[in-house]
Motif scaffolding. Structure first.
Motif, PDB file in Angstrom:
ATOM      1  N   THR A 152     121.752 -46.780 121.840  1.00  0.00           N
ATOM      2  CA  THR A 152     122.094 -48.205 121.800  1.00  0.00           C
ATOM      3  C   THR A 152     120.993 -49.008 121.117  1.00  0.00           C
ATOM      4  OG1 THR A 152     123.324 -47.921 123.847  1.00  0.00           O
ATOM      5  CG2 THR A 152     122.760 -50.171 123.228  1.00  0.00           C
ATOM      6  N   GLY A 179     129.936 -49.795 119.010  1.00  0.00           N
ATOM      7  CA  GLY A 179     129.523 -48.654 119.830  1.00  0.00           C
ATOM      8  C   GLY A 179     130.425 -48.365 121.011  1.00  0.00           C
ATOM      9  N   ASP A 195     129.892 -48.071 114.708  1.00  0.00           N
ATOM     10  CA  ASP A 195     128.826 -48.503 115.613  1.00  0.00           C
ATOM     11  C   ASP A 195     128.390 -49.936 115.330  1.00  0.00           C
ATOM     12  OD1 ASP A 195     128.640 -46.052 117.016  1.00  0.00           O
ATOM     13  OD2 ASP A 195     127.552 -45.186 115.324  1.00  0.00           O
TER      14      ASP A 195
END
Length: 158
Positions: free
Chosen positions: A96, A118, A126
């Motif tokens: 992340t 994501g 993403d």
């Protein structure tokens, strides 16, 4: 180091000289106000007040200019430091955090509407956003360990 001290001492001497000359001007004005005829005093007082207002305005302008320059330098240094990461720092990031870094780099480079998508069911996207010329962009982030190699099919198929 010695040169640095010398510059500071010279600046202090210049500042003290300016203070002495300002004090001398104030004393001279006071002497003139008491020595001159009463008809001239209001004009001299007005001139002294205008000079003081001008000096105050100049001081404020100079202070503002110096503050803006310091702020510009700070912002530039902050922009530079925000975009620089060592490879060790990037390798230590979670997935992340890595996606957020990629999104920040896109924003820095002029992309708009950049957001990290994501998660599951994201169809491999993403980071999404718009390029500076208005086209849409979709980024799929891949983060591998430093010791592993990336297969050519990964580069070709994604």
């Amino acid at each position: 180091m010695a040169a640095r001290r010398g510059r500071g001492a010279a600046a202090r001497r210049r500042k003290a000289a300016r203070r002495r000359s300002a004090a001398a001007a104030i004393v001279a004005t006071a002497v003139l106000l008491t020595a001159l005829r009463p008809e001239v005093r209001p004009y001299l007082l007005a001139a002294a007040l205008l000079a003081a207002a001008g000096a105050g305005g100049w001081w404020l302008w100079r202070k503002d200019r110096l503050t803006r320059e310091q702020d510009r330098r700070w912002r530039q240094a902050d922009r530079i430091s925000a975009g620089r990461r060592t490879l060790a720092e990037v390798d230590a990031m979670t997935g992340t955090e890595f996606e957020e870094l990629v999104a920040q780099l896109c924003r820095r480079d002029g992309c708009t509407e950049v957001r990290r998508v994501g998660g599951s069911h994201d169809n491999g996207a993403d980071v999404v956003g718009r390029l500076p010329d208005g086209r849409s962009m979709v980024i799929q982030c891949k983060r591998y360990t430093p010791s592993s190699t990336i297969a050519s099919r990964e580069m070709r198929d994604t």
